[in-house]
Design a protein around this motif. Structure first.
Motif, mmCIF file in Angstrom:
data_model
loop_
_atom_site.group_PDB
_atom_site.id
_atom_site.type_symbol
_atom_site.label_atom_id
_atom_site.label_comp_id
_atom_site.label_asym_id
_atom_site.label_seq_id
_atom_site.Cartn_x
_atom_site.Cartn_y
_atom_site.Cartn_z
ATOM 1 N N ALA A 139 25.877 -12.730 -23.905
ATOM 2 C CA ALA A 139 26.916 -11.718 -24.113
ATOM 3 C C ALA A 139 27.184 -11.609 -25.600
ATOM 4 O O ALA A 139 26.644 -12.369 -26.410
ATOM 5 C CB ALA A 139 28.194 -12.102 -23.360
ATOM 6 N N GLY A 140 28.011 -10.643 -25.976
ATOM 7 C CA GLY A 140 28.461 -10.541 -27.347
ATOM 8 C C GLY A 140 27.427 -9.950 -28.286
ATOM 9 O O GLY A 140 26.547 -9.183 -27.890
ATOM 10 N N ALA A 141 27.529 -10.343 -29.543
ATOM 11 C CA ALA A 141 26.723 -9.738 -30.602
ATOM 12 C C ALA A 141 25.234 -9.969 -30.410
ATOM 13 O O ALA A 141 24.420 -9.182 -30.889
ATOM 14 C CB ALA A 141 27.156 -10.291 -31.965
ATOM 15 N N PRO A 211 21.328 6.816 -29.579
ATOM 16 C CA PRO A 211 21.076 5.384 -29.411
ATOM 17 C C PRO A 211 21.683 4.884 -28.103
ATOM 18 O O PRO A 211 22.689 5.421 -27.623
ATOM 19 C CB PRO A 211 21.779 4.748 -30.615
ATOM 20 N N PRO A 212 21.096 3.864 -27.491
ATOM 21 C CA PRO A 212 21.643 3.340 -26.239
ATOM 22 C C PRO A 212 22.983 2.667 -26.479
ATOM 23 O O PRO A 212 23.253 2.128 -27.558
ATOM 24 C CB PRO A 212 20.586 2.323 -25.796
ATOM 25 N N ALA A 213 23.815 2.674 -25.443
ATOM 26 C CA ALA A 213 25.166 2.112 -25.574
ATOM 27 C C ALA A 213 25.137 0.641 -25.934
ATOM 28 O O ALA A 213 26.012 0.153 -26.647
ATOM 29 C CB ALA A 213 25.932 2.320 -24.270
ATOM 30 N N TRP A 214 24.111 -0.095 -25.457
ATOM 31 C CA TRP A 214 24.067 -1.535 -25.703
ATOM 32 C C TRP A 214 23.759 -1.872 -27.161
ATOM 33 O O TRP A 214 23.893 -3.035 -27.561
ATOM 34 C CB TRP A 214 23.061 -2.216 -24.774
ATOM 35 N N ALA A 215 23.343 -0.880 -27.955
ATOM 36 C CA ALA A 215 23.047 -1.142 -29.368
ATOM 37 C C ALA A 215 23.558 -0.030 -30.257
ATOM 38 O O ALA A 215 23.085 0.124 -31.383
ATOM 39 C CB ALA A 215 21.545 -1.324 -29.565
ATOM 40 N N ASP A 216 24.530 0.723 -29.801
ATOM 41 C CA ASP A 216 25.070 1.827 -30.593
ATOM 42 C C ASP A 216 25.697 1.284 -31.877
ATOM 43 O O ASP A 216 26.436 0.302 -31.861
ATOM 44 C CB ASP A 216 26.114 2.590 -29.785
ATOM 45 N N GLY A 217 25.405 1.935 -32.989
ATOM 46 C CA GLY A 217 25.933 1.505 -34.281
ATOM 47 C C GLY A 217 25.138 0.416 -34.949
ATOM 48 O O GLY A 217 25.458 0.022 -36.075
ATOM 49 N N LEU A 218 24.076 -0.069 -34.297
ATOM 50 C CA LEU A 218 23.225 -1.110 -34.860
ATOM 51 C C LEU A 218 21.860 -0.539 -35.228
ATOM 52 O O LEU A 218 21.391 0.428 -34.606
ATOM 53 C CB LEU A 218 23.029 -2.248 -33.848
ATOM 54 N N PRO A 336 25.911 -7.247 -20.407
ATOM 55 C CA PRO A 336 27.045 -7.230 -21.339
ATOM 56 C C PRO A 336 26.831 -6.145 -22.398
ATOM 57 O O PRO A 336 25.764 -6.056 -23.003
ATOM 58 C CB PRO A 336 26.999 -8.627 -21.959
ATOM 59 N N GLY A 337 27.818 -5.312 -22.588
ATOM 60 C CA GLY A 337 27.697 -4.226 -23.553
ATOM 61 C C GLY A 337 26.912 -3.047 -23.020
ATOM 62 O O GLY A 337 26.666 -2.087 -23.709
ATOM 63 N N GLY A 338 26.476 -3.108 -21.723
ATOM 64 C CA GLY A 338 25.665 -2.044 -21.153
ATOM 65 C C GLY A 338 26.520 -0.898 -20.666
ATOM 66 O O GLY A 338 27.729 -0.832 -20.845
ATOM 67 N N ARG A 339 25.854 -0.023 -19.940
ATOM 68 C CA ARG A 339 26.552 1.175 -19.479
ATOM 69 C C ARG A 339 27.385 0.883 -18.251
ATOM 70 O O ARG A 339 27.035 0.038 -17.455
ATOM 71 C CB ARG A 339 25.517 2.264 -19.142
#
Length: 339
Positions: A139-141, A211-218, A336-339
Motif C-alpha cells: 500500500a501507500g507510495a 494517466p491511470p489513477a494508481w499513478a496519477d501525478g507520478l 491500494p490507490g486503485g480505481r
C-alpha cells in the motif's frame, strides 16, 4: 546480435540516431549494456522510449527497495514462463548482494522474509488464465512502483517471447564474467539511487492518454499512459474488423496467458482470409506469444509490401499491451490507490 532477434533486424547502438540514440544512451548508463531484449524493439523508437520510461521510473527509480521490485519482476517473468527474464532477475538479485535469496528462488522456494514471499507470490499469480490473482500485499507510495514494475514485465515478456529464440538466457549480467554470447547484456550499477522523472522528456511528442489513477501525478503514470497509447497505434495496421477481433478475443481472456492456442483460431474464421494473418499475430502476442512463428509474421507481412520491421514491432506491442491493459484494470480495481 541480429541473429538472436526474430522477425526484425535491430538497429545497433553505433547506428542509432535521434530518439533511439537517446534511449540507448540512458539504458546503457542506468541499466545495462544493449542486449537483445533491448535491441529487439529498436525499429520502433517511440515504443522503446515509452517502455524504457515505464521500466526506469517504476523498477529502477523510487522509494521501494531494488530487491523487492526485482522479486515482483521475477514473479511476473515466472507467470509468463520466460526463461530469459527469470534468469536475468535471479542474476540481478545476486548482483544486489542477495545470493542466498537468488539460490532459493531459483530452486522454487519462497523467500524466508514473509513480506518478500508475499510480493513474489502475488506477482506470479497475475498472469495465468487458470489462476485468480492474489490480493496485492502493499500500500501507500510504493504501490505505483510495484504495479508499474509488474505491468512493464508482463508487456516486455510478451514481446520477448515472440521475438527472442526459445531457450536464450542472458548469462550472469556481471561485467566480470565471460558473456555467454556476443552482445550479452551486463548490468550497470544495480541498486543505484536514480532521480525519478528523467525519462519524461523522451515522451514529448508521443501519443498520450489519461494517466491511470494508481499513478496519477507520478512519472510512472505518464510513462504507462504513453506506452499504452503508443502501442494502441498498432491497431491501425489491421482492418477495423481484424482490430475488433483482436480486442474482443484478448478481452475475453482478460489478457491472461493461455497454455493452448487452439481456441484462438476459431474467432479468426469469421474474418476474410487476407485479414486473418495480422489478427492472428496480434492475438498470439497478447495471449501466447511463444507460439508466434516466423511463418506467421512472414504471412502477415506478405499481405502488404509496405509492412516493415517498424510495423512488426508495433503489431506485437499492440497485442502485448492490449493484454496488459486488462491485467492492469483487474488488478487496480481493488488495489491500494486503485480505481
Amino acid at each position: 546480435m541480429s541473429s538472436l532477434i526474430r522477425h526484425v533486424t535491430p538497429i545497433p547502438q553505433e547506428r542509432a540516431k535521434g530518439l533511439l540514440a537517446q534511449v540507448y544512451t540512458q539504458v546503457d548508463a542506468e541499466f545495462s549494456s544493449i542486449g537483445p531484449a533491448v535491441a529487439m524493439m529498436s525499429p520502433a523508437p517511440e515504443l522503446m522510449a515509452a517502455g524504457w520510461s515505464l521500466m526506469r521510473e517504476s523498477q529502477l527509480a523510487g522509494e521501494a527497495s531494488a530487491v523487492d521490485k526485482t522479486l515482483v519482476a521475477l514473479g511476473a517473468a515466472r507467470a509468463n514462463g520466460l526463461d530469459y527474464d527469470v534468469e536475468a532477475f535471479l542474476a540481478v538479485l545476486r548482483l544486489l548482494g542477495e545470493a542466498e535469496l537468488a539460490e532459493a528462488a531459483g530452486r522454487g522456494e519462497p523467500p524466508a522474509d514473509p513480506d518478500r514471499a508475499a510480493l513474489l507470490e502475488w506477482a506470479a499469480s497475475t498472469g495465468l488464465a487458470a489462476r485468480e490473482p492474489l490480493e496485492a500485499p502493499f500500500a501507500g507510495a510504493r504501490a505505483a512502483e510495484f504495479l508499474g514494475t509488474l505491468l512493464f514485465t508482463h508487456f516486455i515478456d510478451r514481446v520477448a517471447a515472440a521475438m527472442l529464440p526459445a531457450g536464450l538466457t542472458p548469462g550472469t549480467l556481471d561485467p566480470a564474467d565471460l558473456p555467454p554470447f556476443e552482445g550479452a547484456p551486463v548490468l550497470r550499477g544495480p541498486g543505484q539511487d536514480l532521480r525519478p522523472g528523467t525519462t519524461l522528456p523522451l515522451l514529448d511528442g508521443l501519443p498520450a492518454q489519461e494517466p491511470p489513477a494508481w499513478a496519477d501525478g507520478l512519472p510512472i503514470g505518464r510513462a504507462y499512459a504513453a506506452l499504452a497509447a503508443t502501442a494502441a497505434q498498432g491497431a491501425g495496421l489491421l482492418t477495423p474488423a481484424a482490430a475488433e477481433t483482436v480486442s474482443r478475443v484478448i478481452a475475453e481472456h482478460r489478457g491472461r496467458r493461455l497454455p493452448e492456442t487452439g481456441p484462438l483460431e476459431e474467432p479468426l474464421a469469421a474474418l476474410p482470409e487476407e485479414e486473418r494473418a495480422g489478427a492472428r499475430v496480434a492475438i498470439l502476442a497478447g495471449l501466447a506469444p511463444e507460439a508466434v512463428t516466423d511463418e506467421q509474421v512472414a504471412d502477415w507481412r506478405a499481405t502488404d509490401r509496405r509492412l516493415s520491421d517498424h510495423c512488426t514491432v508495433y503489431l506485437l506491442a499492440h497485442g502485448a499491451m492490449t493484454a496488459v491493459t486488462h491485467i492492469e484494470a483487474d488488478l487496480t480495481r481493488t488495489a491500494p490507490g486503485g480505481r
